[in-house]
Design a protein around this motif. Structure first.
Motif, PDB file in Angstrom:
ATOM      1  N   UNK A   1    -139.162 -62.301  62.770  1.00  0.00           N
ATOM      2  CA  UNK A   1    -139.250 -63.637  62.187  1.00  0.00           C
ATOM      3  C   UNK A   1    -138.690 -64.714  63.120  1.00  0.00           C
ATOM      4  N   UNK A   2    -138.108 -64.319  64.245  1.00  0.00           N
ATOM      5  CA  UNK A   2    -137.597 -65.291  65.214  1.00  0.00           C
ATOM      6  C   UNK A   2    -136.350 -66.026  64.776  1.00  0.00           C
ATOM      7  N   UNK A   3    -135.454 -65.336  64.048  1.00  0.00           N
ATOM      8  CA  UNK A   3    -134.218 -65.955  63.562  1.00  0.00           C
ATOM      9  C   UNK A   3    -133.028 -65.279  64.240  1.00  0.00           C
ATOM     10  N   UNK A   4    -132.116 -66.083  64.807  1.00  0.00           N
ATOM     11  CA  UNK A   4    -130.941 -65.578  65.505  1.00  0.00           C
ATOM     12  C   UNK A   4    -129.697 -66.227  64.911  1.00  0.00           C
ATOM     13  N   UNK A   5    -128.673 -65.409  64.586  1.00  0.00           N
ATOM     14  CA  UNK A   5    -127.429 -65.893  63.989  1.00  0.00           C
ATOM     15  C   UNK A   5    -126.270 -65.439  64.871  1.00  0.00           C
ATOM     16  N   UNK A   6    -125.414 -66.377  65.279  1.00  0.00           N
ATOM     17  CA  UNK A   6    -124.317 -66.092  66.195  1.00  0.00           C
ATOM     18  C   UNK A   6    -123.035 -66.746  65.699  1.00  0.00           C
ATOM     19  N   UNK A   7    -121.913 -66.042  65.867  1.00  0.00           N
ATOM     20  CA  UNK A   7    -120.606 -66.647  65.594  1.00  0.00           C
ATOM     21  C   UNK A   7    -120.013 -67.026  66.940  1.00  0.00           C
ATOM     22  N   UNK A   8    -119.652 -68.291  67.084  1.00  0.00           N
ATOM     23  CA  UNK A   8    -119.051 -68.761  68.333  1.00  0.00           C
ATOM     24  C   UNK A   8    -117.836 -69.618  68.029  1.00  0.00           C
ATOM     25  N   UNK A   9    -117.069 -69.897  69.057  1.00  0.00           N
ATOM     26  CA  UNK A   9    -115.863 -70.710  68.921  1.00  0.00           C
ATOM     27  C   UNK A   9    -114.768 -70.114  69.760  1.00  0.00           C
ATOM     28  N   UNK A  10    -113.539 -70.242  69.304  1.00  0.00           N
ATOM     29  CA  UNK A  10    -112.391 -69.812  70.102  1.00  0.00           C
ATOM     30  C   UNK A  10    -112.322 -68.307  70.233  1.00  0.00           C
ATOM     31  N   UNK A  11    -112.661 -67.596  69.193  1.00  0.00           N
ATOM     32  CA  UNK A  11    -112.601 -66.148  69.238  1.00  0.00           C
ATOM     33  C   UNK A  11    -111.223 -65.576  69.045  1.00  0.00           C
ATOM     34  N   UNK A  12    -110.197 -66.426  68.934  1.00  0.00           N
ATOM     35  CA  UNK A  12    -108.856 -65.859  68.804  1.00  0.00           C
ATOM     36  C   UNK A  12    -108.287 -65.990  67.395  1.00  0.00           C
TER      37      UNK A  12
ATOM     38  N   UNK B   1    -115.761 -66.129  54.990  1.00  0.00           N
ATOM     39  CA  UNK B   1    -115.479 -65.852  56.395  1.00  0.00           C
ATOM     40  C   UNK B   1    -116.387 -64.828  57.037  1.00  0.00           C
ATOM     41  N   UNK B   2    -117.507 -64.522  56.386  1.00  0.00           N
ATOM     42  CA  UNK B   2    -118.477 -63.587  56.944  1.00  0.00           C
ATOM     43  C   UNK B   2    -119.869 -64.205  56.885  1.00  0.00           C
ATOM     44  N   UNK B   3    -120.786 -63.609  57.652  1.00  0.00           N
ATOM     45  CA  UNK B   3    -122.176 -64.067  57.668  1.00  0.00           C
ATOM     46  C   UNK B   3    -123.069 -62.839  57.560  1.00  0.00           C
ATOM     47  N   UNK B   4    -124.160 -62.956  56.810  1.00  0.00           N
ATOM     48  CA  UNK B   4    -125.120 -61.863  56.729  1.00  0.00           C
ATOM     49  C   UNK B   4    -126.504 -62.401  56.414  1.00  0.00           C
ATOM     50  N   UNK B   5    -127.508 -61.594  56.734  1.00  0.00           N
ATOM     51  CA  UNK B   5    -128.874 -61.917  56.353  1.00  0.00           C
ATOM     52  C   UNK B   5    -129.099 -61.273  54.987  1.00  0.00           C
ATOM     53  N   UNK B   6    -129.335 -62.097  53.990  1.00  0.00           N
ATOM     54  CA  UNK B   6    -129.571 -61.596  52.633  1.00  0.00           C
ATOM     55  C   UNK B   6    -130.982 -61.042  52.470  1.00  0.00           C
ATOM     56  N   UNK B   7    -131.955 -61.763  53.027  1.00  0.00           N
ATOM     57  CA  UNK B   7    -133.345 -61.322  52.899  1.00  0.00           C
ATOM     58  C   UNK B   7    -134.170 -61.912  54.026  1.00  0.00           C
ATOM     59  N   UNK B   8    -135.249 -61.209  54.343  1.00  0.00           N
ATOM     60  CA  UNK B   8    -136.153 -61.678  55.384  1.00  0.00           C
ATOM     61  C   UNK B   8    -137.527 -61.047  55.145  1.00  0.00           C
ATOM     62  N   UNK B   9    -138.593 -61.709  55.573  1.00  0.00           N
ATOM     63  CA  UNK B   9    -139.937 -61.203  55.305  1.00  0.00           C
ATOM     64  C   UNK B   9    -140.404 -60.114  56.287  1.00  0.00           C
ATOM     65  N   UNK B  10    -139.541 -59.666  57.185  1.00  0.00           N
ATOM     66  CA  UNK B  10    -139.939 -58.649  58.164  1.00  0.00           C
ATOM     67  C   UNK B  10    -140.116 -57.284  57.494  1.00  0.00           C
ATOM     68  N   UNK B  11    -140.875 -56.426  58.142  1.00  0.00           N
ATOM     69  CA  UNK B  11    -141.143 -55.088  57.584  1.00  0.00           C
ATOM     70  C   UNK B  11    -139.960 -54.140  57.688  1.00  0.00           C
ATOM     71  N   UNK B  12    -139.258 -54.154  58.821  1.00  0.00           N
ATOM     72  CA  UNK B  12    -138.235 -53.123  59.036  1.00  0.00           C
ATOM     73  C   UNK B  12    -136.868 -53.415  58.413  1.00  0.00           C
ATOM     74  N   UNK B  13    -136.555 -54.646  58.087  1.00  0.00           N
ATOM     75  CA  UNK B  13    -135.315 -55.052  57.417  1.00  0.00           C
ATOM     76  C   UNK B  13    -134.039 -54.663  58.178  1.00  0.00           C
ATOM     77  N   UNK B  14    -134.146 -54.502  59.495  1.00  0.00           N
ATOM     78  CA  UNK B  14    -132.983 -54.182  60.314  1.00  0.00           C
ATOM     79  C   UNK B  14    -131.929 -55.285  60.222  1.00  0.00           C
ATOM     80  N   UNK B  15    -132.362 -56.525  60.155  1.00  0.00           N
ATOM     81  CA  UNK B  15    -131.439 -57.660  60.072  1.00  0.00           C
ATOM     82  C   UNK B  15    -130.619 -57.608  58.782  1.00  0.00           C
ATOM     83  N   UNK B  16    -131.221 -57.191  57.690  1.00  0.00           N
ATOM     84  CA  UNK B  16    -130.514 -57.076  56.412  1.00  0.00           C
ATOM     85  C   UNK B  16    -129.550 -55.893  56.468  1.00  0.00           C
ATOM     86  N   UNK B  17    -130.015 -54.779  57.031  1.00  0.00           N
ATOM     87  CA  UNK B  17    -129.195 -53.568  57.134  1.00  0.00           C
ATOM     88  C   UNK B  17    -128.005 -53.744  58.069  1.00  0.00           C
ATOM     89  N   UNK B  18    -128.059 -54.738  58.966  1.00  0.00           N
ATOM     90  CA  UNK B  18    -126.948 -54.965  59.901  1.00  0.00           C
ATOM     91  C   UNK B  18    -125.654 -55.312  59.174  1.00  0.00           C
TER      92      UNK B  18
END
Length: 99
Positions: free
Chosen positions: A79-90, A47-64
């Protein structure tokens, strides 16, 4: 009597390089997403989502860390990757407008 459409299930949307991947939030997936610098690995787990690894220098996406609620997002801008959770929200919970 109240009539309403069934609300869409909460889902994960991953976008990169003009492509989109959509998974239910309750999926168990590791997705290798190609980006402008290389491959970003996104994990959907328990029930969760995360960035495990990415080739970027700053690794902000992983640290999120993990996201888990409607409207939350994480991105690897270099790296031009965007991850979003959408749906009902309730998630089936009552809100302040319910009586």
């Amino acid at each position: 009597m109240v009539y309403a459409k069934a609300a869409p299930k909460t889902q994960v949307v991953i976008e990169s390089s003009g492509r989109s991947w959509v998974f239910p939030l309750d999926a168990e997936e590791k997705v290798q997403v190609p980006g402008s610098l290389g491959t970003t690995v996104v994990e959907i787990h328990n029930g969760t989502v995360r960035v495990l690894s990415s080739p970027c220098d700053n690794q902000t996406c992983v640290a999120a860390g993990e996201i888990h609620s409607h409207g939350q997002w994480v991105a690897c801008l270099p790296n031009g990757v965007f991850v979003l959770i959408e749906g009902t929200g309730d998630d089936g919970q009552l809100d302040g407008a319910t009586w």
